[in-house]
Scaffold this motif. Structure first.
Motif, PDB file in Angstrom:
ATOM      1  N   LEU A   8       0.829  -1.199   0.000  1.00 26.45           N
ATOM      2  CA  LEU A   8       0.000   0.000   0.000  1.00 26.45           C
ATOM      3  C   LEU A   8       0.864   1.248   0.000  1.00 26.45           C
ATOM      4  N   THR A   9       0.383   2.257  -0.685  1.00 27.38           N
ATOM      5  CA  THR A   9       1.012   3.565  -0.545  1.00 27.38           C
ATOM      6  C   THR A   9       0.531   4.179   0.766  1.00 27.38           C
ATOM      7  N   ALA A  10       1.181   5.204   1.215  1.00 21.84           N
ATOM      8  CA  ALA A  10       0.764   5.891   2.436  1.00 21.84           C
ATOM      9  C   ALA A  10      -0.665   6.421   2.273  1.00 21.84           C
ATOM     10  N   ALA A  19      -3.901   3.438   8.753  1.00 20.36           N
ATOM     11  CA  ALA A  19      -3.029   4.422   9.413  1.00 20.36           C
ATOM     12  C   ALA A  19      -3.894   5.322  10.283  1.00 20.36           C
ATOM     13  N   GLN A  20      -3.405   5.616  11.482  1.00 18.57           N
ATOM     14  CA  GLN A  20      -4.150   6.465  12.395  1.00 18.57           C
ATOM     15  C   GLN A  20      -3.788   7.933  12.264  1.00 18.57           C
ATOM     16  N   VAL A  21      -2.586   8.197  11.826  1.00 22.02           N
ATOM     17  CA  VAL A  21      -2.083   9.565  11.737  1.00 22.02           C
ATOM     18  C   VAL A  21      -1.291   9.705  10.449  1.00 22.02           C
ATOM     19  N   LEU A  31       2.623  10.065  18.187  1.00 22.51           N
ATOM     20  CA  LEU A  31       1.646   8.987  18.368  1.00 22.51           C
ATOM     21  C   LEU A  31       2.193   7.939  19.334  1.00 22.51           C
ATOM     22  N   ALA A  32       3.460   7.594  19.194  1.00 17.28           N
ATOM     23  CA  ALA A  32       4.082   6.610  20.089  1.00 17.28           C
ATOM     24  C   ALA A  32       4.120   7.137  21.523  1.00 17.28           C
TER      25      ALA A  32
END
Length: 92
Positions: A8-10, A19-21, A31-32
Motif C-alpha cells: 500500500l502507498t501511504a 493508518a491512524q495519523v 503517536l508513540a
C-alpha cells in the motif's frame, strides 16, 4: 493484502483506515508517546493477541485481559475519567 503481498502507498493506508495519523517522523513519535501513556496492562494484553495462530493460545490473551480488568489501573482509569484528570497507571 496478506495473501497477495500487495504493497500500500501511504495514501491508500490512510484511505483504508490502516493508518491512524498522517505525517512525518515527528508525527509518528508523537503517536508513540501518546500510546506510551495508556494503561500498560491493556497494552500488554493487546500485544499478546498479535500473531495468535492456534486457538489454544487464546487463553493467554484472555488471561491478560482478565488481569487488566481486575487491576488497580482499571480503577484508576475510571476514577480519573470521573474526576476529569489524566490517569496515573502503575501496571498493577
Amino acid at each position: 493484502m496478506t495473501l497477495t503481498a500487495a504493497v500500500l502507498t501511504a495514501e491508500d493506508a490512510w484511505r483504508l483506515g490502516f493508518a491512524q495519523v498522517r505525517g512525518d517522523l515527528a508525527a509518528a513519535q508523537s503517536l508513540a508517546a501518546a500510546a506510551a501513556t495508556l494503561a500498560p496492562l491493556t497494552q500488554s494484553g493487546t500485544k499478546s493477541g498479535f500473531g495468535i495462530t492456534d486457538p489454544l493460545q487464546l487463553s493467554r490473551y484472555e488471561a491478560a485481559f482478565a488481569t487488566a480488568w481486575a487491576s488497580d489501573d482499571l480503577r484508576e482509569g475510571r476514577t480519573a475519567f470521573t474526576e476529569r484528570r489524566a490517569p496515573h497507571f502503575e501496571g498493577h
